[in-house]
Design an enzyme around this catalytic site. Structure first.
Site, PDB file in Angstrom:
ATOM      1  N   ASP A 307      37.641  38.227  51.694  1.00  0.00           N
ATOM      2  CA  ASP A 307      36.445  38.445  50.891  1.00  0.00           C
ATOM      3  C   ASP A 307      35.159  38.151  51.657  1.00  0.00           C
ATOM      4  O   ASP A 307      34.090  38.636  51.275  1.00  0.00           O
ATOM      5  CB  ASP A 307      36.501  37.585  49.626  1.00  0.00           C
ATOM      6  CG  ASP A 307      37.486  38.131  48.606  1.00  0.00           C
ATOM      7  OD1 ASP A 307      37.918  39.278  48.766  1.00  0.00           O
ATOM      8  OD2 ASP A 307      37.823  37.411  47.659  1.00  0.00           O
ATOM      9  N   TYR A 391      37.635  38.765  40.746  1.00  0.00           N
ATOM     10  CA  TYR A 391      37.512  37.309  40.771  1.00  0.00           C
ATOM     11  C   TYR A 391      36.050  36.878  40.865  1.00  0.00           C
ATOM     12  O   TYR A 391      35.227  37.530  41.510  1.00  0.00           O
ATOM     13  CB  TYR A 391      38.278  36.708  41.956  1.00  0.00           C
ATOM     14  CG  TYR A 391      39.670  36.233  41.601  1.00  0.00           C
ATOM     15  CD1 TYR A 391      39.865  35.051  40.888  1.00  0.00           C
ATOM     16  CD2 TYR A 391      40.795  36.968  41.965  1.00  0.00           C
ATOM     17  CE1 TYR A 391      41.132  34.611  40.550  1.00  0.00           C
ATOM     18  CE2 TYR A 391      42.073  36.541  41.636  1.00  0.00           C
ATOM     19  CZ  TYR A 391      42.237  35.356  40.926  1.00  0.00           C
ATOM     20  OH  TYR A 391      43.493  34.929  40.593  1.00  0.00           O
TER      21      TYR A 391
END
EC number: 1.4.3.-
Length: 674
Positions: A307, A391
Site C-alpha cells: 500500500d 481498508y
C-alpha cells in the site's frame, strides 16, 4: 516558465513541501521537456537534504541546503517513466532517469489508470461472456483493479499490468464488497488498454446478503443509552505548533511533515533533561507495508499489495473531523500534495494533534511515612487516517511524559471479500478463508508494516544490543534454582542484524550511545519493545517473500545511508524482489559506534471473524520505544499533582485516597477512571 524560490522563505530544510514548491517543481520538469499531453505526475515529494548537511546547518557550521524535489512521471500513452530530481532553489533539473521497467519495475499505480479499467474490461468479449455465464452484465458490476505483482509471466515483463476483480453493485448506495463475483479475474495491460487474459476458474454463487452497515435492517435501532463524554481543556492545549511544523510539548521537540508515499513523518525528536535538549530520533516513518493474502486459488494467488510502494497511501489521507476522528482540544494541520497533473492540492485537517489523559503514571501509598501520591500520565497524539480501497488505516504516534514513544496502527473498514466455497469433499471447512456472512468469505491475510527508525540516541554514534531473559539451571551459584539474568548480544555488523522477536525470552533491542553514559556509568539508551506476532507467512521461496523480504524478520539494523529510505526498495510495483533491506544488508557494514537505522516489522495476521463484517471494528498493532538508562532517574518527579476538579486533593486525612476529597461521601469516587 521556470519558477525559482528564494531561500529566505524556507525556515528549515526538513519543512514539508509547500504549494509553491510543488508548482515550481512541476514547472521545472515541464521546461525540461519531460511533460507531454498525457504525462501524469505519479509522485512529488521532498528529496530531503543529506543528514550531514542538515545537522551542519542546525549547528551553524553549514549553509541552508538547497530544496530538491523528487518527481516521478508516467507517460500514459507509451508507458515511458522518468524519475527526476528538480532543485526548486536553483530552478533547475538535477537528474533525470528513464526507468528500465523490465529491470526495476514500475512506478506506483495512478487513480487515472484505475478509472480506465471499466471501459477496458467492458470491451473484452471474454470478460462479458464470463459475466453472462453468471447472469450479469458489465453494467451490473464495479471493477476493482489491483497491483499485479511478479509471478514469472513472460508476457508481463516490462509491461504495466493490473489484475481486476468484479463485484456486483445492486444500487448506488450498495456496498459492492458484499457481492464478490468470484472465480473470475482479468489481467489488463494499462498502457495498451487491453485485457490480456481472463481466468474463469469457477462459477460461484454471488453472495446475496447486503453489507450496508448504516441500513436499519442491519444496524437496528440506534442506541440511546450512552451518556455524552465531553473532553475539555479550558486553558487550551499544552503543546505549541509553529507555522513550519515544529512541535513542542512538555520537554519534547520535533518536526512534523507529510509525504505522499510515507504519510506522516516525524523528524528531529528530542526530549528535555533539565536545561539540555537531548536527541532521540532523527527521522521516523512507515517506510512500507504489505498485505499478503493466503488463498492459493487460480484467481487469487497473486493478491499481495504494497500500500505504500505500489499505491502511495499518503495520497489517500482523510480530512478529519472534530468529534469523530479526534476528541478534545484539537490542532489540525492541512496536508499539501500534488495531483496527477502536478498542481498542488490541499487536504484540510489531514493531520490531527491532541493530548490524552492516559491513566496513572505513578502511584504509591507508603506504610511508613503515610505519604500518598499519585501522578497521571498524559500523551501527545499525532495522527492521520488513510483509505486504500477497502481498508482504512490510522497511524498514531504517541509521546509520553516519561520519554516513551509509541507508534500504533489502527485498522478498520471493509474486509476484502470472496465467495465462500463451503466444506470440501472431506467435510472440512475451506482452509484459506473465513465465512463472515452466508456464502461470503474473507480470505486469511496479514498486514505487515515496516517502521524506519533513524535513531540518534544522545547523538549519531550508536550501537544495538539484543537483550534476552535467560533461565539459569541449578548450580553452585544458583542452588535453589530461582536465578535468571539478562543476556546482551551486540549486533556488530549488518550480516547478523536481521532478527526475530521471541516472547519466550522477552526479547528487546537496546539502541545505546557509544559516547555518553548516565550517572551509573552505563550507556544511555532507548529500548525497542516489539510485539511477537508472526512475520510473513508465505513460503520462503515464494514471489512475495522475495519482494517483501523486510517482512520475514521483526528487526533489521543497517548503517545509515541517505538513499536507503524504503524497506522494499525504491520501485516496488512489479519489481521481482531483492531490493530494499536485503540489498542494504548485503554490504555488511559495521554497526559499532556508528549511525544506525532500526527497521521494525509489526502488524497483524488476520483470520477474519463474523464480527468483522460488514464494517470491521478497529484492530491494533503497535510497538514501543522506552528510555532505558537514558535518564538518571524517573524524569517525571517534578510533575505536579492534578488540579482538575475531578481530581482534587483530599479535604482531610479521613478522605485520603479519594480523588474528590470525600465530597461524594465515603464510597468510591465516581470521577475516578483508572
Amino acid at each position: 516558465m521556470t519558477v525559482t524560490l528564494t531561500t529566505t522563505t524556507i525556515t528549515h530544510p526538513l519543512a514539508t513541501l509547500r504549494a509553491d514548491e510543488i508548482a515550481a517543481a512541476a514547472a521545472i520538469v515541464a521546461d525540461a521537456g519531460l511533460v507531454q499531453d498525457t504525462t501524469k505526475f505519479v509522485y512529488v515529494g521532498l528529496l530531503e537534504a543529506p543528514k550531514s548537511a542538515v545537522l551542519a546547518w542546525e549547528a551553524g557550521t553549514g549553509s541552508l541546503p538547497a530544496r530538491q524535489v523528487r518527481v516521478q512521471l508516467l507517460e500514459l500513452a507509451t508507458g515511458v517513466q522518468h524519475d527526476v530530481v528538480a532543485d526548486v532553489t536553483a530552478g533547475a533539473v538535477v537528474s533525470v532517469e528513464q526507468l528500465d521497467t523490465a529491470e526495476v519495475g514500475q512506478l506506483p499505480i495512478l487513480d487515472t489508470e484505475f478509472e480506465l479499467i471499466p471501459e477496458i474490461v467492458a470491451a473484452s468479449t471474454e470478460w462479458a461472456a464470463a459475466l453472462a455465464a453468471r447472469g450479469l452484465t458489465p453494467e451490473q458490476v464495479v471493477t476493482v483493479p489491483l497491483s499485479a505483482g511478479v509471478f514469472g509471466h513472460e508476457d508481463e515483463v516490462g509491461k504495466r499490468m493490473a489484475r481486476v476483480f468484479a463485484f456486483r453493485m445492486d444500487h448506488p448506495a450498495d456496498h459492492p464488497w458484499a457481492h464478490p463475483v468470484d472465480g473470475l479475474v482479468a489481467y489488463v495491460n494499462l498502457t495498451t488498454r487491453e485485457v490480456t487474459r481472463v481466468i474463469d476458474h469457477a462459477v460461484m454463487p454471488v453472495p446475496a446478503e447486503h453489507g450496508n452497515y448504516t441500513d436499519p435492517s442491519l444496524a437496528g435501532t440506534p442506541r440511546t443509552t450512552l451518556k455524552p463524554i465531553e473532553i475539555t481543556q479550558p486553558q487550551g492545549a499544552s503543546f505549541q505548533v509553529s507555522d513550519d511544523g515544529e512541535v513542542t510539548w512538555e520537554g519534547w521537540r520535533l518536526r512534523v511533515s507529510f509525504d505522499a508515499r510515507e504519510g506522516l513523518v516525524l523528524h528531529r525528536m528530542s526530549v528535555a533533561d533539565g536545561d539540555e535538549q537531548r536527541p532521540v530520533v532523527y527521522r521516523a516513518s512507515i517506510s512500507e507495508m504489505v498485505v499478503p493474502y493466503a488463498d492459493p486459488s487460480p484467481t487469487r494467488y497473486w493478491q499481495n499489495y504494497f500500500d505504500t510502494g505500489e499505491y502511495l497511501f499518503g495520497r489517500y489521507v482523510n480530512s478529519l473531523e472534530l468529534g469523530c476522528d479526534c476528541l478534545g482540544e484539537i490542532h489540525y494541520l492541512d496536508v499539501t500534495l500534488a495531483d496527477e497533473s502536478g498542481a498542488p492540492r490541499v487536504v484540510k485537517n489531514g493531520i490531527c494533534m491532541h493530548e490524552e489523559d492516559y491513566g496513572v503514571l505513578w502511584k504509591h501509598s507508603d506504610i511508613f511515612t503515610g505519604i500518598n501520591e499519585t501522578r497521571r500520565q498524559r500523551r501527545l497524539v499525532i495522527s492521520f487516517f488513510t483509505t486504500v480501497g477497502n481498508y482504512d488505516y490510522g497511524f498514531y504516534w504517541y509521546l509520553y511524559l516519561d520519554g516513551t514513544i509509541e507508534c500504533e496502527a489502527k485498522l478498520t473498514g471493509f474486509l476484502f471479500s470472496s465467495a465462500y466455497p463451503g466444506a470440501g469433499a472431506d467435510g472440512e471447512p475451506y482452509a484459506f478463508a473465513s465465512e463472515v456472512a452466508p456464502g461470503l468469505g474473507a480470505p486469511y491475510h496479514q498486514h505487515l508494516f515496516s517502521a524506519r527508525l533513524d535513531l540518534d540516541v544522545d547523538g549519531t554514534p550508536n550501537a544495538v544490543d539484543e537483550v534476552d531473559a535467560v533461565r539459569l539451571p541449578i548450580s553452585e551459584t544458583n542452588p535453589w534454582g530461582n536465578a535468571f539474568t539478562a543476556r546482551r548480544t551486540r549486533l556488530v555488523s549488518e550480516a547478523q542484524a536481521a532478527r526475530v522477536a521471541d516472547g519466550a525470552v522477552g526479547r528487546t533491542w537496546h539502541i545505546s550511545s557509544t559516547e555518553r553514559t548516565n550517572r551509573l556509568g552505563r550507556p544511555t539508551a532507548y529500548a525497542l519493545y516489539a510485539q511477537e506476532t508472526p512475520t510473513l507467512m508465505a513460503a520462503p521461496d515464494s514471489s512475495i517473500a522475495a519482494r517483501a523480504a523486510f517482512a520475514t524478520k521483526h528487526v533489521w539494523v543497517t548503517q545509515f545511508a541517505d538513499d536507503e529510505r524504503y524497506a522494499a526498495g525504491t520501485h516496488v510495483n512489479q519489481h521481482a524482489g531483492g531490493a530494499g533491506l536485503p540489498a542494504f544488508q548485503a554490504a555488511d557494514r559495521s554497526l559499532e559506534g556508528t549511525d544506525v537505522v532500526v527497521w521494525h516489522t509489526f502488524g497483524l495476521t488476520h483470520f477474519p471473524r463474523p464480527e468483522d463484517w460488514p464494517v470491521m471494528p478497529v484492530d491494533y498493532a503497535k510497538f514501543t520505544l522506552k528510555p532505558y538508562g537514558f535518564f538518571d532517574r524517573n524524569p517525571t518527579l517534578g510533575l505536579a499533582a492534578s488540579t482538575s476538579s475531578h481530581c482534587a486533593p483530599a479535604a482531610s486525612s479521613g478522605a485520603a485516597g479519594q480523588c474528590c476529597g470525600g465530597t461524594h461521601g465515603d464510597g468510591p469516587c465516581p470521577h475516578h477512571h483508572g
